[in-house]
Scaffold this active site. Structure first.
Site, mmCIF file in Angstrom:
data_model
loop_
_atom_site.group_PDB
_atom_site.id
_atom_site.type_symbol
_atom_site.label_atom_id
_atom_site.label_comp_id
_atom_site.label_asym_id
_atom_site.label_seq_id
_atom_site.Cartn_x
_atom_site.Cartn_y
_atom_site.Cartn_z
ATOM 1 N N LYS B 81 0.854 -1.185 0.000
ATOM 2 C CA LYS B 81 0.000 0.000 0.000
ATOM 3 C C LYS B 81 0.892 1.238 0.000
ATOM 4 O O LYS B 81 1.968 1.224 0.617
ATOM 5 C CB LYS B 81 -0.886 -0.041 1.253
ATOM 6 C CG LYS B 81 -1.957 1.044 1.319
ATOM 7 C CD LYS B 81 -2.891 0.797 2.509
ATOM 8 C CE LYS B 81 -3.955 1.867 2.647
ATOM 9 N NZ LYS B 81 -4.900 1.573 3.745
ATOM 10 N N SER B 156 -9.885 1.761 2.870
ATOM 11 C CA SER B 156 -8.960 2.513 2.059
ATOM 12 C C SER B 156 -7.959 1.642 1.293
ATOM 13 O O SER B 156 -7.366 2.126 0.330
ATOM 14 C CB SER B 156 -8.178 3.503 2.926
ATOM 15 O OG SER B 156 -7.331 2.805 3.834
ATOM 16 N N SER B 180 -10.125 -0.706 6.988
ATOM 17 C CA SER B 180 -9.492 -0.469 5.688
ATOM 18 C C SER B 180 -8.845 -1.684 5.046
ATOM 19 O O SER B 180 -8.475 -1.640 3.879
ATOM 20 C CB SER B 180 -8.452 0.652 5.797
ATOM 21 O OG SER B 180 -9.096 1.897 5.780
#
Lengths: 469, 480
Positions: B81, B156, B180
């Protein structure tokens, strides 16, 4: 003016002399080139986390123990949020709700006697970076100082004058330096002070509105700032005005303070516990171990000096201000029969003479004190010998012998000089006889001159007085 | 053989690498080809590190040739990420603010994976600074759901879930603050673990809400997930909130089955707003577990109704402080034409942050303000404590909880971005987990009427990841 009194509380920042910074592994060096004493943590790169340096905790505990404070078994780091270019995280990690030390006290000695200044708390925090303004380049940030460990020591509003404030700071500095946690070099900014001051009519119990003057870095400036602000507030009140709660900037060039910001536009620091740092826990065992590492502190030494060397409390306080000076005094005092004379030399004579020289061998200073105390040399000769000792390190006894400086203590040797002066200055002698008592001093001076400063002044006086009856 | 790698697990791929059925370089080139093929549509990646990936693969092939190394991640292509700092590789947090930020250091998670032999394919998309439920707040454009490209991938960690679901990466690292990892895994039909707070180092993961953030793996299978956790879990001296609690091997006992385990069905997770298809799917799994010898028990956590508002306050408050450093002075974006210091701050932050980030920063700043602190931040912390103790009480009588991940399945792109409150409400099943510092495993168990994945989550007591994997493997089997 004399109807008013100042009510003063101090917040003192002291740099801890640890090997590494408070939240990273950067070593703290002397005078590093800009931004060379930094890493991703103290420059606050995204994603970095602080790691508490345990040495900082230990030093803070020692500071607390040295002033008789309560060491809290649980304390917590908080974030103090504000924007400024020298603060790379845009928050300072400090302690708000749960400081490491609560309470404590500092006893001070002033001309008026002893007084106790209570402490509110001691907490740990990180220093910010430094802004450097360079002509043509603008303002640059040096993060070398960012993350240097500090403690903030907060006093109760127990201080009433500039003299007390300076005595407090000197004593506090002495205690912390003795404890071995700081060098507290004022000129290096390792000890800085915020002054909170309000005024009230003497006898009033309620406090007036206070102002704060920030970041003052010398004892003399603290004194000036207090005197100036006290006068300013009294003048405002006398003119029928009111004091505004505000932060003021003290300008050490003009000695004046000017308003920086008022309460209305004061920062809201939005303190909250730093979730990156777990609470700091301390066991009794650990605190006891740290206690055992604290050396004899200024007050204990002071008491010992008064008892062992029979010197005044005031002198003992001055001598224990600096650990180096106290150590030196002790060495010299132990080698002499006249420690009081050593104290006088160190407090009164030495500061004026000793500017560019290191302190002389304490045993030689003791020799000088013995000569003076035994009446073998008089005080003005002693000053001469002291100068020579500082400059060349010569043995005082040898110097006195070589320069024929022994005090003239016998009547037979001195009387001819006295008679000579009385003859040469008959008119002055007449003045004295006619009741002009001051004339005697002038005659003594003349005899002294003739003996090249070696005469015992008490003996001269006696001889002169006898002859002038 | 290389055509089949998309369906293979890490163990199978590792076996293939060791038996030289294919090389790490071949495997990596395949992944890069998948990325090239799919990215125009998915937009799962912000930065593809193709050169670095080939280098990593070649290095892995050398290590594989020695046969001494047994790490199952050696030579396996994965993605991080874009809030996981990587030395020398830009790390943007999907924000204009950090568009060109190249970290001088790597996150502990990145270092540990590199040591294990992972091949880094690149940095994947996310909601800006991990604030969002759809990955649509990214400065680099929205990521699309590989199961249905008209749908959001969740957020997210939408890029992480999409990269795995789209067969671009074998695994990806996400981060979870209030769901997330869990929610995008559910939306994209992959396996995601939110580890217990303190299990995985946060060092180098750009902070959103420090007391809630945890990085975790997103994978194709439950066992893959345990293998990645093996590489990243454990105390880190650079993160003092990380603990000495890891298991030596998270795959041990994961095939032991659920017989004798007690699963709690928390009433509060099955109330109003939950789509019928999701409710049915979760309860159906519970029944199947029961038939395998597990006990199902209804439990209640009455304080959960306060979890969401408390979460919004705490996470926003911490974010307001964590993101204050993006002020245009030291790194990142700085606005042009500022006329004073205050102007630098205001312009930089107004231009550098997107709307959702600004909304949360303002909210958090307000919640910490003098005069409001006690009513908001402090109260929220008290609620947090209360929620933690309720979970603790429940875990005295159940092995773990079984619940839906989100009340709905992946919704259409562009639909929700205008209604933040409604959007926040979609987090109600995942925020309590972070608030209590618990681990949870999200796994796909069925498809809804539109063919979209339905996610189920197992919520465990702190540091019970192994138990979650054990139940997860059983669920994988019964829902296959």
């Amino acid at each position: 003016m004399s109807d008013y009194e100042a009510v003063i509380g101090l917040e003192v920042h002291i740099e801890l002399h640890t090997k590494r910074k408070i939240f990273c592994f950067c070593e703290i060096k002397e005078d590093p080139a800009p931004n060379t004493q930094t890493c991703e943590v103290c420059t606050s790169m995204p994603g970095t986390l602080p790691v508490m340096n345990r040495e900082v905790v230990e030093f803070a505990v020692k500071a607390g123990l040295a002033v008789g404070g309560t060491i809290n078994h649980m304390s917590q780091m908080d974030r103090k949020n504000y924007f400024y270019p020298d603060l790379p995280k845009a928050y300072q990690i400090s302690q708000n709700e749960h400081p490491i030390v609560s309470g404590g006290k500092v006893d001070i000695e002033t001309e008026a006697g002893q007084k106790t200044i209570r402490l509110t708390r001691i907490h740990m925090e990180e220093d910010a970076g430094k802004l450097v303004h360079i002509e043509g380049e603008g303002t640059l940030v040096d993060c070398n100082r960012a993350g240097v460990p500090l403690i903030e020591i907060v006093s109760e509003p127990d201080i009433r004058s500039a003299e007390e404030a300076i005595a407090f700071l000197k004593k506090l500095r002495a205690i912390m330096v003795y404890t071995g946690i700081t060098l507290a070099r004022m000129q290096e900014g390792e000890m800085r002070c915020d002054v909170n001051l309000s005024v009230r009519k003497k006898g009033d119990k309620t406090l007036g509105t206070r102002t704060e003057m920030k970041n003052i870095n010398s004892f003399a400036f603290v004194g000036k700032a207090i005197e100036g602000e006290f006068k300013r507030q009294v003048d405002v009140l006398e003119a029928g005005g009111t004091i505004i709660q505000e932060t003021r900037r003290f300008d050490d060039k003009t000695g004046q303070s000017t308003s920086m910001r008022t309460k209305e536009d004061a920062d809201d620091y939005r303190y909250f516990p730093d979730p990156d740092l777990v609470p700091i826990r301390l066991e009794d065992k650990e605190i006891e171990a740290l206690k055992s590492e604290i050396p004899e502190l200024p007050d204990a030494r002071k008491a010992r000096y008064i008892k062992d060397f029979d010197i005044s409390a005031y002198d003992a306080e001055r001598l224990t201000d600096e650990r180096d000076m106290a150590d030196y005094f002790e060495k010299a005092a132990k080698a002499t029969t006249a420690p009081k004379t050593i104290a006088n030399i160190l407090i009164s004579d030495m500061p004026n003479l000793q500017k560019d020289h290191p302190l002389p061998d304490p045993v030689k200073l003791a020799e000088l004190a013995d000569l003076q105390a035994d009446g073998e040399i008089n005080s003005s000769t002693a000053k001469k010998v002291l100068s020579a000792l500082l400059e060349t390190g010569v043995s005082p006894r040898q110097y006195v012998a070589e320069h024929d400086l022994l005090q003239i203590n016998d009547e037979a040797t001195l009387l001819p000089f006295v008679l000579e002066v009385l003859k040469e200055r008959a008119s002055v002698a007449e003045d004295y006889k006619a009741g002009k008592k001051k004339a005697l001093q002038s005659l003594i001076g003349m005899v002294m001159q003739k003996t090249k400063g070696r005469a015992n002044p008490v003996l001269i006086r006696t001889l002169l007085e006898d002859r002038l009856k | 053989m290389i055509d089949k790698v998309n369906q293979m697990t890490i163990s199978e791929l590792s076996e293939g690498l060791r038996t030289r059925e294919f090389s790490a370089e071949e495997l990596t080139r395949h992944s890069l080809q998948m990325i090239e093929q799919k990215e125009p549509e998915l937009n799962a990646f912000i930065t593809v590190t193709a050169e670095r990936a080939i280098e990593d693969a070649k290095a892995a092939d050398k290590r594989l040739a020695t046969k001494a190394e047994t790490n199952p991640l050696l030579g396996i292509p994965g993605a991080l990420k874009d809030n996981v700092c990587t030395k020398g590789i830009r790390t943007t947090c999907a924000s204009k603010t950090l568009e060109n930020f190249v970290p001088p250091y790597s996150a502990t998670v990145a270092d540990r994976l590199a040591d294990a032999g992972m091949v880094l394919l690149g940095k994947v998309n996310m909601d800006e600074f991990a604030m969002g439920q759809t990955s649509e707040t990214s400065y680099f454009g929205a990521t699309k759901n590989p199961r249905n490209t008209n749908r959001v991938p969740g957020g997210s960690s939408g890029g992480s879930a999409a990269a795995v679901a789209g067969d671009e990466a074998v695994f990806a690292i996400g981060s979870d603050t209030g769901g997330s990892i869990l929610q995008p895994s559910a939306f994209c039909g992959v396996i995601g673990l939110r580890p217990s707070y303190g299990l995985v180092s946060r060092n180098g993961i750009v902070a959103f809400a420090s007391s809630l953030d945890q990085a975790g793996p997103i994978t194709r299978t439950v066992k893959d997930n345990a293998l990645v956790l093996n590489a990243i879990a454990g105390h880190d001296p650079r993160d003092t909130t990380s603990l000495h609690v890891r298991e030596p091997d998270y795959t041990v006992g994961i095939t032991d089955g659920v017989k004798g385990l007690t699963f709690g069905l928390p009433t509060e997770f099955f109330g109003e707003g939950l789509a019928e298809s999701i409710k049915d799917a979760v309860l159906d799994v519970a029944k199947k577990l029961e038939s395998l010898g597990a006990t199902i028990k209804e439990v209640s956590l009455p304080s959960l109704k306060f979890a969401l508002p408390a979460y919004v306050l705490i996470s926003s408050a911490e974010a307001s402080s964590n993101l204050a450093r993006f002020d245009g002075i030291h790194y990142g974006y700085r606005a042009e034409g500022a006329e004073s210091l205050d102007d630098v701050y205001v312009k930089t932050r107004s231009e550098g942050f997107g709307a959702e980030v600004k909304r949360r920063l303002m909210l958090g700043t307000f919640a910490l303000s003098s005069g409001y602190y006690d009513a908001y931040y402090k109260k929220a912390q008290q609620i947090r404590t209360l929620i933690g103790s309720e979970f603790k009480r429940v875990f005295a009588s159940v092995s773990m909880l079984i619940a839906p991940v989100a009340p709905v399945t992946a919704w259409p792109l562009g639909q929700s971005i205008t209604d933040p409150v409604q959007l926040y409400l979609n987090d109600i099943y995942t925020v309590p987990i972070g608030m209590a510092g618990l681990p949870a495993l999200s796994l796909p168990v069925a498809k809804d009427e539109d063919g979209l994945p339905i996610g189920l989550q197992l919520i465990g007591n702190r540091f019970q990841e192994r138990l979650l994997y054990r139940a997860g493997v059983s669920i994988e089997e019964v829902t296959r």
